[in-house]
Design an enzyme around this catalytic site. Structure first.
Site, PDB file in Angstrom:
ATOM      1  N   ARG A 147       0.858  -1.184   0.000  1.00  0.00           N
ATOM      2  CA  ARG A 147       0.000   0.000   0.000  1.00  0.00           C
ATOM      3  C   ARG A 147       0.888   1.225   0.000  1.00  0.00           C
ATOM      4  O   ARG A 147       1.852   1.292   0.770  1.00  0.00           O
ATOM      5  CB  ARG A 147      -0.901  -0.005   1.254  1.00  0.00           C
ATOM      6  CG  ARG A 147      -1.933   1.094   1.265  1.00  0.00           C
ATOM      7  CD  ARG A 147      -2.675   1.199   2.582  1.00  0.00           C
ATOM      8  NE  ARG A 147      -2.024   2.135   3.489  1.00  0.00           N
ATOM      9  CZ  ARG A 147      -2.644   2.651   4.553  1.00  0.00           C
ATOM     10  NH1 ARG A 147      -3.879   2.286   4.853  1.00  0.00           N
ATOM     11  NH2 ARG A 147      -2.004   3.514   5.327  1.00  0.00           N
ATOM     12  N   TYR A 159      -3.100  11.529   5.689  1.00  0.00           N
ATOM     13  CA  TYR A 159      -3.396  10.218   6.275  1.00  0.00           C
ATOM     14  C   TYR A 159      -2.340   9.202   5.860  1.00  0.00           C
ATOM     15  O   TYR A 159      -1.885   9.196   4.713  1.00  0.00           O
ATOM     16  CB  TYR A 159      -4.768   9.719   5.804  1.00  0.00           C
ATOM     17  CG  TYR A 159      -4.885   8.227   5.992  1.00  0.00           C
ATOM     18  CD1 TYR A 159      -4.716   7.347   4.915  1.00  0.00           C
ATOM     19  CD2 TYR A 159      -5.031   7.690   7.261  1.00  0.00           C
ATOM     20  CE1 TYR A 159      -4.732   5.980   5.103  1.00  0.00           C
ATOM     21  CE2 TYR A 159      -5.056   6.318   7.458  1.00  0.00           C
ATOM     22  CZ  TYR A 159      -4.912   5.470   6.383  1.00  0.00           C
ATOM     23  OH  TYR A 159      -4.909   4.126   6.585  1.00  0.00           O
ATOM     24  N   ASP A 210      -5.224   3.790  -0.025  1.00  0.00           N
ATOM     25  CA  ASP A 210      -6.339   3.992   0.897  1.00  0.00           C
ATOM     26  C   ASP A 210      -6.802   5.445   0.834  1.00  0.00           C
ATOM     27  O   ASP A 210      -6.050   6.357   1.178  1.00  0.00           O
ATOM     28  CB  ASP A 210      -5.878   3.652   2.324  1.00  0.00           C
ATOM     29  CG  ASP A 210      -7.046   3.480   3.285  1.00  0.00           C
ATOM     30  OD1 ASP A 210      -6.833   2.923   4.367  1.00  0.00           O
ATOM     31  OD2 ASP A 210      -8.174   3.900   2.934  1.00  0.00           O
ATOM     32  N   HIS A 212      -9.471   6.474   2.412  1.00  0.00           N
ATOM     33  CA  HIS A 212      -9.880   6.683   3.815  1.00  0.00           C
ATOM     34  C   HIS A 212     -11.150   7.515   3.939  1.00  0.00           C
ATOM     35  O   HIS A 212     -11.213   8.451   4.749  1.00  0.00           O
ATOM     36  CB  HIS A 212      -8.730   7.325   4.595  1.00  0.00           C
ATOM     37  CG  HIS A 212      -8.597   6.744   5.977  1.00  0.00           C
ATOM     38  ND1 HIS A 212      -8.997   7.400   7.099  1.00  0.00           N
ATOM     39  CD2 HIS A 212      -8.106   5.567   6.401  1.00  0.00           C
ATOM     40  CE1 HIS A 212      -8.761   6.657   8.171  1.00  0.00           C
ATOM     41  NE2 HIS A 212      -8.216   5.535   7.769  1.00  0.00           N
ATOM     42  N   GLU A 236      -9.109   1.913  -1.799  1.00  0.00           N
ATOM     43  CA  GLU A 236      -9.797   1.524  -0.563  1.00  0.00           C
ATOM     44  C   GLU A 236     -10.600   2.675   0.029  1.00  0.00           C
ATOM     45  O   GLU A 236     -10.141   3.815   0.049  1.00  0.00           O
ATOM     46  CB  GLU A 236      -8.764   1.066   0.460  1.00  0.00           C
ATOM     47  CG  GLU A 236      -9.305   0.702   1.806  1.00  0.00           C
ATOM     48  CD  GLU A 236      -8.199   0.334   2.770  1.00  0.00           C
ATOM     49  OE1 GLU A 236      -7.111  -0.060   2.314  1.00  0.00           O
ATOM     50  OE2 GLU A 236      -8.401   0.483   3.987  1.00  0.00           O
ATOM     51  N   GLU A 262     -13.750  -1.685   6.457  1.00  0.00           N
ATOM     52  CA  GLU A 262     -13.030  -1.840   7.727  1.00  0.00           C
ATOM     53  C   GLU A 262     -13.805  -1.222   8.880  1.00  0.00           C
ATOM     54  O   GLU A 262     -13.607  -1.598  10.029  1.00  0.00           O
ATOM     55  CB  GLU A 262     -11.631  -1.254   7.656  1.00  0.00           C
ATOM     56  CG  GLU A 262     -11.568   0.243   7.555  1.00  0.00           C
ATOM     57  CD  GLU A 262     -10.149   0.745   7.468  1.00  0.00           C
ATOM     58  OE1 GLU A 262      -9.389   0.246   6.610  1.00  0.00           O
ATOM     59  OE2 GLU A 262      -9.791   1.623   8.264  1.00  0.00           O
ATOM     60  N   ARG A 283     -13.616  -5.645   3.493  1.00  0.00           N
ATOM     61  CA  ARG A 283     -12.535  -5.475   4.465  1.00  0.00           C
ATOM     62  C   ARG A 283     -12.978  -5.667   5.909  1.00  0.00           C
ATOM     63  O   ARG A 283     -12.154  -5.644   6.814  1.00  0.00           O
ATOM     64  CB  ARG A 283     -11.905  -4.092   4.306  1.00  0.00           C
ATOM     65  CG  ARG A 283     -10.998  -4.036   3.100  1.00  0.00           C
ATOM     66  CD  ARG A 283     -10.246  -2.751   2.929  1.00  0.00           C
ATOM     67  NE  ARG A 283      -9.573  -2.234   4.086  1.00  0.00           N
ATOM     68  CZ  ARG A 283      -8.451  -2.700   4.618  1.00  0.00           C
ATOM     69  NH1 ARG A 283      -7.904  -3.784   4.118  1.00  0.00           N
ATOM     70  NH2 ARG A 283      -7.892  -2.128   5.680  1.00  0.00           N
ATOM     71  N   GLU A 339      -4.240  -7.567   4.900  1.00  0.00           N
ATOM     72  CA  GLU A 339      -3.396  -6.445   5.331  1.00  0.00           C
ATOM     73  C   GLU A 339      -2.518  -6.905   6.482  1.00  0.00           C
ATOM     74  O   GLU A 339      -2.979  -7.600   7.392  1.00  0.00           O
ATOM     75  CB  GLU A 339      -4.267  -5.273   5.785  1.00  0.00           C
ATOM     76  CG  GLU A 339      -3.483  -4.050   6.227  1.00  0.00           C
ATOM     77  CD  GLU A 339      -4.385  -2.895   6.584  1.00  0.00           C
ATOM     78  OE1 GLU A 339      -5.614  -3.070   6.606  1.00  0.00           O
ATOM     79  OE2 GLU A 339      -3.861  -1.797   6.832  1.00  0.00           O
ATOM     80  N   TRP A 402     -11.975  11.779   8.714  1.00  0.00           N
ATOM     81  CA  TRP A 402     -10.523  11.521   8.838  1.00  0.00           C
ATOM     82  C   TRP A 402     -10.163  10.216   8.148  1.00  0.00           C
ATOM     83  O   TRP A 402     -10.910   9.245   8.221  1.00  0.00           O
ATOM     84  CB  TRP A 402     -10.111  11.438  10.304  1.00  0.00           C
ATOM     85  CG  TRP A 402      -8.671  11.016  10.420  1.00  0.00           C
ATOM     86  CD1 TRP A 402      -7.559  11.775  10.135  1.00  0.00           C
ATOM     87  CD2 TRP A 402      -8.194   9.701  10.746  1.00  0.00           C
ATOM     88  NE1 TRP A 402      -6.429  11.032  10.298  1.00  0.00           N
ATOM     89  CE2 TRP A 402      -6.777   9.758  10.669  1.00  0.00           C
ATOM     90  CE3 TRP A 402      -8.808   8.500  11.085  1.00  0.00           C
ATOM     91  CZ2 TRP A 402      -5.972   8.647  10.938  1.00  0.00           C
ATOM     92  CZ3 TRP A 402      -8.012   7.406  11.366  1.00  0.00           C
ATOM     93  CH2 TRP A 402      -6.606   7.508  11.294  1.00  0.00           C
TER      94      TRP A 402
HETATM   95  C1  GCO Z   1      -6.071   0.667   7.278  1.00  0.00           C
HETATM   96  C2  GCO Z   1      -6.871   1.577   8.132  1.00  0.00           C
HETATM   97  C3  GCO Z   1      -6.122   2.209   9.269  1.00  0.00           C
HETATM   98  C4  GCO Z   1      -7.128   2.896  10.155  1.00  0.00           C
HETATM   99  C5  GCO Z   1      -6.941   2.450  11.583  1.00  0.00           C
HETATM  100  C6  GCO Z   1      -8.010   3.041  12.473  1.00  0.00           C
HETATM  101  O1  GCO Z   1      -6.362   0.597   6.072  1.00  0.00           O
HETATM  102  O2  GCO Z   1      -5.214  -0.022   7.862  1.00  0.00           O
HETATM  103  O3  GCO Z   1      -7.510   2.562   7.325  1.00  0.00           O
HETATM  104  O4  GCO Z   1      -5.128   3.041   8.817  1.00  0.00           O
HETATM  105  O5  GCO Z   1      -7.039   4.275  10.043  1.00  0.00           O
HETATM  106  O6  GCO Z   1      -6.968   1.046  11.623  1.00  0.00           O
HETATM  107  O7  GCO Z   1      -7.898   2.530  13.771  1.00  0.00           O
HETATM  108 MG    MG Z   2      -8.078   1.663   5.499  1.00  0.00          MG
END
Ligand code: GCO
Ligand code: MG
Length: 402
Positions: A147, A159, A210, A212, A236, A262, A283, A339, A402
Protein backbone atom coordinates in the site's frame (compact mmCIF):
# COMPACT_ATOMS: atom_id res chain seq x y z
CA UNK A 1 -16.56 -28.86 28.86
CA UNK A 2 -17.87 -25.78 30.66
CA UNK A 3 -16.80 -22.12 30.80
CA UNK A 4 -15.62 -21.39 34.33
CA UNK A 5 -14.22 -17.86 34.04
CA UNK A 6 -13.90 -14.93 31.63
CA UNK A 7 -11.80 -11.83 32.19
CA UNK A 8 -10.19 -8.93 30.35
CA UNK A 9 -6.54 -7.99 30.03
CA UNK A 10 -6.25 -4.30 29.10
CA UNK A 11 -2.74 -3.16 28.23
CA UNK A 12 -0.82 -0.65 26.16
CA UNK A 13 2.53 -1.93 24.77
CA UNK A 14 3.04 1.05 22.42
CA UNK A 15 -0.75 1.18 21.84
CA UNK A 16 -3.93 0.06 23.63
CA UNK A 17 -5.26 -3.49 23.38
CA UNK A 18 -8.21 -5.18 25.08
CA UNK A 19 -7.93 -8.97 25.29
CA UNK A 20 -10.52 -11.45 26.53
CA UNK A 21 -9.47 -14.72 28.19
CA UNK A 22 -12.07 -17.46 28.67
CA UNK A 23 -11.19 -20.42 30.94
CA UNK A 24 -12.85 -23.85 31.04
CA UNK A 25 -13.15 -26.70 33.55
CA UNK A 26 -10.72 -28.78 31.47
CA UNK A 27 -7.86 -26.30 31.87
CA UNK A 28 -8.10 -25.15 28.23
CA UNK A 29 -8.48 -21.40 27.72
CA UNK A 30 -9.06 -19.20 24.69
CA UNK A 31 -8.11 -15.63 23.75
CA UNK A 32 -10.15 -13.04 21.87
CA UNK A 33 -9.30 -9.51 20.69
CA UNK A 34 -11.70 -6.81 21.89
CA UNK A 35 -9.79 -3.74 20.71
CA UNK A 36 -11.74 -0.83 19.21
CA UNK A 37 -9.24 1.94 18.49
CA UNK A 38 -10.09 5.09 20.46
CA UNK A 39 -13.08 3.49 22.21
CA UNK A 40 -11.37 0.59 24.00
CA UNK A 41 -13.02 0.97 27.43
CA UNK A 42 -16.50 1.13 25.91
CA UNK A 43 -16.00 -2.44 24.73
CA UNK A 44 -14.38 -3.45 28.01
CA UNK A 45 -17.40 -2.18 29.95
CA UNK A 46 -19.89 -3.80 27.56
CA UNK A 47 -18.14 -7.12 28.02
CA UNK A 48 -17.58 -6.94 31.80
CA UNK A 49 -21.00 -5.52 32.71
CA UNK A 50 -23.29 -7.21 30.20
CA UNK A 51 -21.68 -10.21 28.47
CA UNK A 52 -19.14 -12.09 30.58
CA UNK A 53 -21.56 -13.01 33.44
CA UNK A 54 -23.81 -14.74 30.86
CA UNK A 55 -20.99 -17.05 29.69
CA UNK A 56 -20.25 -18.91 32.91
CA UNK A 57 -21.42 -22.52 32.80
CA UNK A 58 -21.97 -22.60 29.03
CA UNK A 59 -20.42 -25.16 26.68
CA UNK A 60 -17.62 -23.37 24.75
CA UNK A 61 -18.19 -25.62 21.73
CA UNK A 62 -21.57 -23.97 21.14
CA UNK A 63 -20.13 -21.11 19.10
CA UNK A 64 -23.26 -20.68 16.95
CA UNK A 65 -25.75 -20.67 19.84
CA UNK A 66 -23.61 -18.34 21.95
CA UNK A 67 -23.20 -15.99 18.98
CA UNK A 68 -26.98 -15.88 18.44
CA UNK A 69 -27.55 -15.47 22.19
CA UNK A 70 -25.21 -12.44 22.36
CA UNK A 71 -26.53 -10.95 19.08
CA UNK A 72 -30.27 -11.43 19.47
CA UNK A 73 -30.34 -11.51 23.27
CA UNK A 74 -29.02 -7.95 23.55
CA UNK A 75 -32.13 -6.70 21.72
CA UNK A 76 -30.11 -3.65 20.62
CA UNK A 77 -28.37 -4.92 17.52
CA UNK A 78 -25.17 -4.24 15.63
CA UNK A 79 -22.75 -1.35 16.08
CA UNK A 80 -18.96 -1.41 16.64
CA UNK A 81 -19.04 -1.84 20.43
CA UNK A 82 -21.58 -4.67 20.42
CA UNK A 83 -20.03 -6.54 17.49
CA UNK A 84 -16.46 -6.15 18.78
CA UNK A 85 -17.64 -7.60 22.09
CA UNK A 86 -19.34 -10.52 20.38
CA UNK A 87 -16.21 -11.01 18.25
CA UNK A 88 -13.95 -11.26 21.30
CA UNK A 89 -16.10 -14.01 22.81
CA UNK A 90 -16.46 -15.80 19.49
CA UNK A 91 -12.73 -15.88 18.70
CA UNK A 92 -11.86 -17.04 22.22
CA UNK A 93 -14.37 -19.90 21.86
CA UNK A 94 -12.93 -20.93 18.47
CA UNK A 95 -9.47 -20.85 20.07
CA UNK A 96 -10.74 -23.21 22.80
CA UNK A 97 -12.36 -25.46 20.19
CA UNK A 98 -9.12 -25.77 18.20
CA UNK A 99 -7.08 -26.48 21.32
CA UNK A 100 -9.61 -29.05 22.58
CA UNK A 101 -9.57 -30.82 19.20
CA UNK A 102 -5.81 -30.40 18.98
CA UNK A 103 -5.89 -28.83 15.52
CA UNK A 104 -5.07 -25.39 14.06
CA UNK A 105 -8.15 -23.25 13.53
CA UNK A 106 -7.98 -23.31 9.74
CA UNK A 107 -8.79 -27.02 9.83
CA UNK A 108 -12.16 -26.16 11.41
CA UNK A 109 -12.88 -23.54 8.71
CA UNK A 110 -12.52 -25.73 5.63
CA UNK A 111 -8.89 -26.75 5.85
CA UNK A 112 -5.97 -25.36 3.85
CA UNK A 113 -7.14 -23.99 0.45
CA UNK A 114 -3.74 -22.51 -0.52
CA UNK A 115 -0.07 -22.71 0.40
CA UNK A 116 0.03 -19.28 2.03
CA UNK A 117 -1.92 -16.06 2.58
CA UNK A 118 -0.95 -13.18 0.25
CA UNK A 119 -0.35 -10.07 2.35
CA UNK A 120 0.27 -6.37 1.77
CA UNK A 121 1.98 -3.90 4.05
CA UNK A 122 2.11 -0.10 4.42
CA UNK A 123 4.63 2.06 2.56
CA UNK A 124 4.53 5.79 3.00
CA UNK A 125 6.52 8.96 2.59
CA UNK A 126 6.26 12.65 3.19
CA UNK A 127 6.73 13.08 -0.57
CA UNK A 128 6.90 10.89 -3.68
CA UNK A 129 10.65 10.07 -3.45
CA UNK A 130 10.24 8.94 0.17
CA UNK A 131 7.17 6.89 -0.71
CA UNK A 132 9.05 5.30 -3.62
CA UNK A 133 11.94 4.32 -1.34
CA UNK A 134 9.46 2.89 1.16
CA UNK A 135 7.68 0.73 -1.44
CA UNK A 136 11.04 -0.45 -2.77
CA UNK A 137 12.17 -1.35 0.76
CA UNK A 138 9.18 -3.64 1.28
CA UNK A 139 9.60 -5.18 -2.16
CA UNK A 140 13.18 -5.96 -1.19
CA UNK A 141 11.80 -7.63 1.97
CA UNK A 142 9.76 -9.91 -0.28
CA UNK A 143 6.34 -8.25 -0.30
CA UNK A 144 4.45 -8.80 -3.55
CA UNK A 145 1.80 -6.22 -2.61
CA UNK A 146 2.36 -2.80 -1.01
CA UNK A 147 0.00 0.00 0.00
CA UNK A 148 1.38 3.40 -0.93
CA UNK A 149 0.47 6.67 0.77
CA UNK A 150 2.28 10.01 0.47
CA UNK A 151 2.08 13.52 1.84
CA UNK A 152 -0.04 15.78 -0.36
CA UNK A 153 1.81 18.98 -1.32
CA UNK A 154 0.18 21.96 0.35
CA UNK A 155 -1.56 19.87 3.03
CA UNK A 156 0.18 19.87 6.43
CA UNK A 157 -0.48 16.27 7.51
CA UNK A 158 -1.74 13.48 5.29
CA UNK A 159 -3.40 10.22 6.27
CA UNK A 160 -1.08 7.25 6.46
CA UNK A 161 2.12 9.28 6.69
CA UNK A 162 3.89 9.08 10.05
CA UNK A 163 5.39 11.99 11.87
CA UNK A 164 9.12 12.18 11.03
CA UNK A 165 11.05 9.06 11.90
CA UNK A 166 8.29 7.20 13.76
CA UNK A 167 6.30 4.18 12.62
CA UNK A 168 2.77 5.11 11.56
CA UNK A 169 0.35 4.85 14.51
CA UNK A 170 -2.89 6.80 14.00
CA UNK A 171 -4.06 6.76 17.63
CA UNK A 172 -2.51 9.47 19.77
CA UNK A 173 -2.57 9.80 23.53
CA UNK A 174 -4.26 12.88 24.91
CA UNK A 175 -7.20 14.53 23.17
CA UNK A 176 -7.86 14.09 19.44
CA UNK A 177 -5.34 15.84 17.18
CA UNK A 178 -6.65 17.75 14.18
CA UNK A 179 -5.33 17.24 10.66
CA UNK A 180 -6.10 19.14 7.48
CA UNK A 181 -7.49 17.89 4.19
CA UNK A 182 -7.85 19.27 0.69
CA UNK A 183 -9.72 17.14 -1.82
CA UNK A 184 -8.61 19.34 -4.71
CA UNK A 185 -4.92 19.10 -3.86
CA UNK A 186 -5.23 15.35 -3.24
CA UNK A 187 -7.02 14.61 -6.54
CA UNK A 188 -4.47 16.63 -8.47
CA UNK A 189 -1.59 14.83 -6.71
CA UNK A 190 -2.54 11.15 -6.35
CA UNK A 191 -2.06 10.08 -10.01
CA UNK A 192 1.51 11.47 -10.02
CA UNK A 193 2.40 9.22 -7.08
CA UNK A 194 1.30 6.06 -8.84
CA UNK A 195 2.71 7.11 -12.21
CA UNK A 196 6.14 7.46 -10.57
CA UNK A 197 5.77 4.13 -8.75
CA UNK A 198 4.88 2.28 -11.93
CA UNK A 199 7.67 3.95 -13.96
CA UNK A 200 10.28 3.10 -11.32
CA UNK A 201 8.99 -0.26 -10.05
CA UNK A 202 7.31 -1.82 -13.07
CA UNK A 203 3.92 -3.45 -13.42
CA UNK A 204 4.27 -6.65 -11.38
CA UNK A 205 4.10 -5.35 -7.81
CA UNK A 206 0.51 -5.03 -6.54
CA UNK A 207 -0.06 -1.40 -5.53
CA UNK A 208 -2.90 -0.49 -3.17
CA UNK A 209 -4.10 2.88 -1.96
CA UNK A 210 -6.34 3.99 0.90
CA UNK A 211 -8.57 7.01 0.26
CA UNK A 212 -9.88 6.68 3.81
CA UNK A 213 -13.51 7.70 3.24
CA UNK A 214 -12.64 11.22 2.09
CA UNK A 215 -14.28 11.75 -1.27
CA UNK A 216 -17.76 12.18 -2.66
CA UNK A 217 -18.82 9.49 -5.14
CA UNK A 218 -18.12 11.63 -8.21
CA UNK A 219 -14.71 12.65 -6.79
CA UNK A 220 -13.98 8.97 -6.18
CA UNK A 221 -15.03 8.23 -9.76
CA UNK A 222 -12.55 10.87 -10.97
CA UNK A 223 -9.79 9.39 -8.82
CA UNK A 224 -10.49 5.83 -9.95
CA UNK A 225 -10.47 6.90 -13.59
CA UNK A 226 -7.19 8.82 -13.16
CA UNK A 227 -5.55 5.74 -11.57
CA UNK A 228 -6.63 3.26 -14.25
CA UNK A 229 -3.35 3.54 -16.24
CA UNK A 230 -1.50 2.35 -13.10
CA UNK A 231 -3.81 -0.67 -12.53
CA UNK A 232 -4.03 -0.60 -8.75
CA UNK A 233 -4.88 -3.78 -6.88
CA UNK A 234 -7.53 -1.66 -5.16
CA UNK A 235 -8.69 1.82 -4.21
CA UNK A 236 -9.80 1.52 -0.56
CA UNK A 237 -12.64 3.32 1.20
CA UNK A 238 -13.17 5.82 -1.65
CA UNK A 239 -16.10 7.45 0.14
CA UNK A 240 -18.16 6.92 3.31
CA UNK A 241 -20.23 3.76 2.81
CA UNK A 242 -23.30 4.36 4.94
CA UNK A 243 -25.07 5.11 1.66
CA UNK A 244 -24.17 1.86 -0.09
CA UNK A 245 -25.97 2.87 -3.31
CA UNK A 246 -23.53 5.80 -3.77
CA UNK A 247 -20.94 3.28 -4.97
CA UNK A 248 -23.05 2.80 -8.10
CA UNK A 249 -21.88 6.20 -9.28
CA UNK A 250 -18.21 5.28 -8.77
CA UNK A 251 -18.71 1.96 -10.52
CA UNK A 252 -20.28 3.65 -13.54
CA UNK A 253 -17.06 5.59 -14.25
CA UNK A 254 -14.09 3.44 -13.39
CA UNK A 255 -12.71 -0.09 -13.47
CA UNK A 256 -10.25 0.53 -10.63
CA UNK A 257 -11.10 -2.25 -8.12
CA UNK A 258 -12.77 -1.06 -4.90
CA UNK A 259 -12.28 -2.33 -1.35
CA UNK A 260 -14.28 -1.16 1.63
CA UNK A 261 -15.65 -2.22 4.99
CA UNK A 262 -13.03 -1.84 7.73
CA UNK A 263 -15.53 0.29 9.70
CA UNK A 264 -18.37 -2.18 9.06
CA UNK A 265 -19.48 -4.50 11.81
CA UNK A 266 -22.05 -6.79 10.23
CA UNK A 267 -22.96 -8.37 6.90
CA UNK A 268 -25.91 -6.00 6.69
CA UNK A 269 -23.49 -3.08 6.28
CA UNK A 270 -22.18 -4.63 3.06
CA UNK A 271 -25.17 -6.62 1.81
CA UNK A 272 -26.20 -4.22 -0.98
CA UNK A 273 -22.60 -3.35 -1.94
CA UNK A 274 -21.90 -7.00 -2.66
CA UNK A 275 -25.11 -8.20 -4.26
CA UNK A 276 -25.04 -5.22 -6.66
CA UNK A 277 -21.37 -5.84 -7.53
CA UNK A 278 -20.36 -2.40 -6.22
CA UNK A 279 -17.17 -3.59 -4.52
CA UNK A 280 -14.48 -6.16 -5.25
CA UNK A 281 -13.08 -6.76 -1.74
CA UNK A 282 -14.77 -6.78 1.66
CA UNK A 283 -12.54 -5.47 4.47
CA UNK A 284 -14.74 -6.00 7.51
CA UNK A 285 -12.39 -7.81 9.85
CA UNK A 286 -12.94 -10.44 12.50
CA UNK A 287 -12.43 -8.25 15.60
CA UNK A 288 -15.02 -5.59 14.58
CA UNK A 289 -17.31 -7.80 12.54
CA UNK A 290 -18.70 -10.28 15.05
CA UNK A 291 -15.82 -12.76 15.10
CA UNK A 292 -14.99 -15.83 13.05
CA UNK A 293 -18.57 -17.12 13.04
CA UNK A 294 -19.89 -13.98 11.32
CA UNK A 295 -16.80 -13.42 9.15
CA UNK A 296 -17.17 -16.91 7.67
CA UNK A 297 -20.85 -16.26 6.85
CA UNK A 298 -19.93 -12.87 5.34
CA UNK A 299 -17.17 -14.45 3.23
CA UNK A 300 -19.57 -17.14 2.01
CA UNK A 301 -22.17 -14.50 1.09
CA UNK A 302 -19.47 -12.48 -0.69
CA UNK A 303 -18.48 -15.55 -2.70
CA UNK A 304 -21.92 -15.62 -4.36
CA UNK A 305 -21.07 -12.23 -5.94
CA UNK A 306 -17.39 -12.95 -6.65
CA UNK A 307 -16.33 -10.52 -3.93
CA UNK A 308 -13.10 -11.51 -2.21
CA UNK A 309 -11.85 -10.95 1.31
CA UNK A 310 -9.30 -8.21 2.00
CA UNK A 311 -9.44 -7.91 5.76
CA UNK A 312 -8.30 -4.90 7.73
CA UNK A 313 -5.00 -5.67 9.49
CA UNK A 314 -3.66 -2.47 11.04
CA UNK A 315 -1.60 -2.30 14.23
CA UNK A 316 -4.73 -1.45 16.27
CA UNK A 317 -5.94 -4.99 15.67
CA UNK A 318 -3.98 -7.25 17.99
CA UNK A 319 -1.92 -10.26 16.87
CA UNK A 320 -4.93 -12.32 17.99
CA UNK A 321 -6.93 -10.83 15.13
CA UNK A 322 -4.00 -11.18 12.71
CA UNK A 323 -3.80 -14.88 13.57
CA UNK A 324 -7.55 -15.39 13.21
CA UNK A 325 -7.53 -13.58 9.85
CA UNK A 326 -4.69 -15.78 8.62
CA UNK A 327 -6.50 -18.96 9.64
CA UNK A 328 -9.63 -17.81 7.82
CA UNK A 329 -7.59 -16.51 4.88
CA UNK A 330 -5.88 -19.88 4.48
CA UNK A 331 -9.24 -21.67 4.36
CA UNK A 332 -11.91 -19.59 2.54
CA UNK A 333 -12.02 -20.07 -1.21
CA UNK A 334 -12.73 -16.40 -2.05
CA UNK A 335 -9.72 -15.06 -0.21
CA UNK A 336 -8.26 -11.93 -1.79
CA UNK A 337 -5.47 -10.40 0.27
CA UNK A 338 -4.66 -9.73 3.93
CA UNK A 339 -3.40 -6.44 5.33
CA UNK A 340 -0.31 -6.90 7.50
CA UNK A 341 0.90 -3.80 9.27
CA UNK A 342 3.86 -4.75 11.46
CA UNK A 343 3.20 -4.59 15.20
CA UNK A 344 5.99 -3.18 17.33
CA UNK A 345 8.54 -5.60 18.83
CA UNK A 346 7.04 -4.81 22.25
CA UNK A 347 3.55 -5.75 21.08
CA UNK A 348 4.93 -8.95 19.57
CA UNK A 349 6.59 -9.61 22.93
CA UNK A 350 3.28 -9.33 24.76
CA UNK A 351 1.36 -11.34 22.16
CA UNK A 352 3.65 -14.21 21.15
CA UNK A 353 2.37 -15.95 18.05
CA UNK A 354 3.03 -18.72 15.55
CA UNK A 355 2.31 -16.86 12.32
CA UNK A 356 5.19 -16.30 9.92
CA UNK A 357 6.04 -14.28 6.79
CA UNK A 358 7.89 -15.66 3.79
CA UNK A 359 8.30 -14.19 0.29
CA UNK A 360 5.09 -12.17 0.29
CA UNK A 361 2.88 -14.76 1.99
CA UNK A 362 1.99 -15.46 5.62
CA UNK A 363 0.99 -18.66 7.37
CA UNK A 364 -0.87 -18.92 10.72
CA UNK A 365 1.22 -21.86 11.91
CA UNK A 366 -0.02 -25.28 13.00
CA UNK A 367 -0.40 -24.86 16.74
CA UNK A 368 -3.81 -25.98 18.03
CA UNK A 369 -6.34 -23.15 17.99
CA UNK A 370 -5.15 -19.64 17.08
CA UNK A 371 -1.50 -20.11 18.00
CA UNK A 372 -1.29 -16.91 20.08
CA UNK A 373 -0.36 -16.44 23.75
CA UNK A 374 -0.35 -13.33 25.93
CA UNK A 375 2.42 -12.60 28.43
CA UNK A 376 0.29 -11.12 31.18
CA UNK A 377 3.25 -10.15 33.37
CA UNK A 378 4.77 -8.14 30.52
CA UNK A 379 1.35 -6.71 29.57
CA UNK A 380 0.88 -5.48 33.15
CA UNK A 381 3.93 -3.26 32.78
CA UNK A 382 2.09 -1.19 30.14
CA UNK A 383 -1.23 0.02 31.49
CA UNK A 384 -3.96 1.54 29.34
CA UNK A 385 -3.65 5.18 28.37
CA UNK A 386 -6.59 6.88 26.73
CA UNK A 387 -5.87 7.59 23.07
CA UNK A 388 -7.88 8.98 20.19
CA UNK A 389 -7.88 8.79 16.44
CA UNK A 390 -7.42 12.21 14.85
CA UNK A 391 -10.21 14.33 13.41
CA UNK A 392 -9.83 16.14 10.09
CA UNK A 393 -10.89 19.54 8.86
CA UNK A 394 -10.90 21.00 5.38
CA UNK A 395 -8.70 24.03 4.73
CA UNK A 396 -11.71 26.30 5.47
CA UNK A 397 -12.21 24.62 8.86
CA UNK A 398 -15.16 22.41 7.92
CA UNK A 399 -15.01 19.12 9.84
CA UNK A 400 -14.60 16.22 7.44
CA UNK A 401 -13.93 12.47 7.47
CA UNK A 402 -10.52 11.52 8.84
C1 GCO B 1 -6.07 0.67 7.28
C2 GCO B 1 -6.87 1.58 8.13
C3 GCO B 1 -6.12 2.21 9.27
C4 GCO B 1 -7.13 2.90 10.15
C5 GCO B 1 -6.94 2.45 11.58
C6 GCO B 1 -8.01 3.04 12.47
O1 GCO B 1 -6.36 0.60 6.07
O2 GCO B 1 -5.21 -0.02 7.86
O3 GCO B 1 -7.51 2.56 7.32
O4 GCO B 1 -5.13 3.04 8.82
O5 GCO B 1 -7.04 4.27 10.04
O6 GCO B 1 -6.97 1.05 11.62
O7 GCO B 1 -7.90 2.53 13.77
MG1 MG C 1 -8.08 1.66 5.50
Amino acid sequence: MKITAARLIVCSPDRNFVTLRIDTDEGIYGLGDATLNGRELAVAAYLEEHVLPCLIGRDPFQTEDIWQYLYRGAYWRRGPVTMTSIAAVDVALWDIKGKALNTPLYNLLGGRSREGVLVYTHANGRDIPEALDSVRKYMDEGYLAVRAQAGVPGVASSYGVPKAGKPYEPAERGLPSESLWSTEKYLNFAPSLFEKLRVELGSDVHLLHDVHHRLTPIEAARLGKSLEPFHLFWMEDPCPAELQESFELIRRHTTTPIATGEVFNSLWDAHDLMRHHLIDYIRMTIVHGGGITHAKKTADFAALYQVRTGYHGATDLSPITMAAALHLGLAVHNFGIQEHMHHSPLTDGVFTHQYTFDAGYMHPGNAPGLGVEIDEALAAKYPYQRAYLPVARKLDGTLTDW
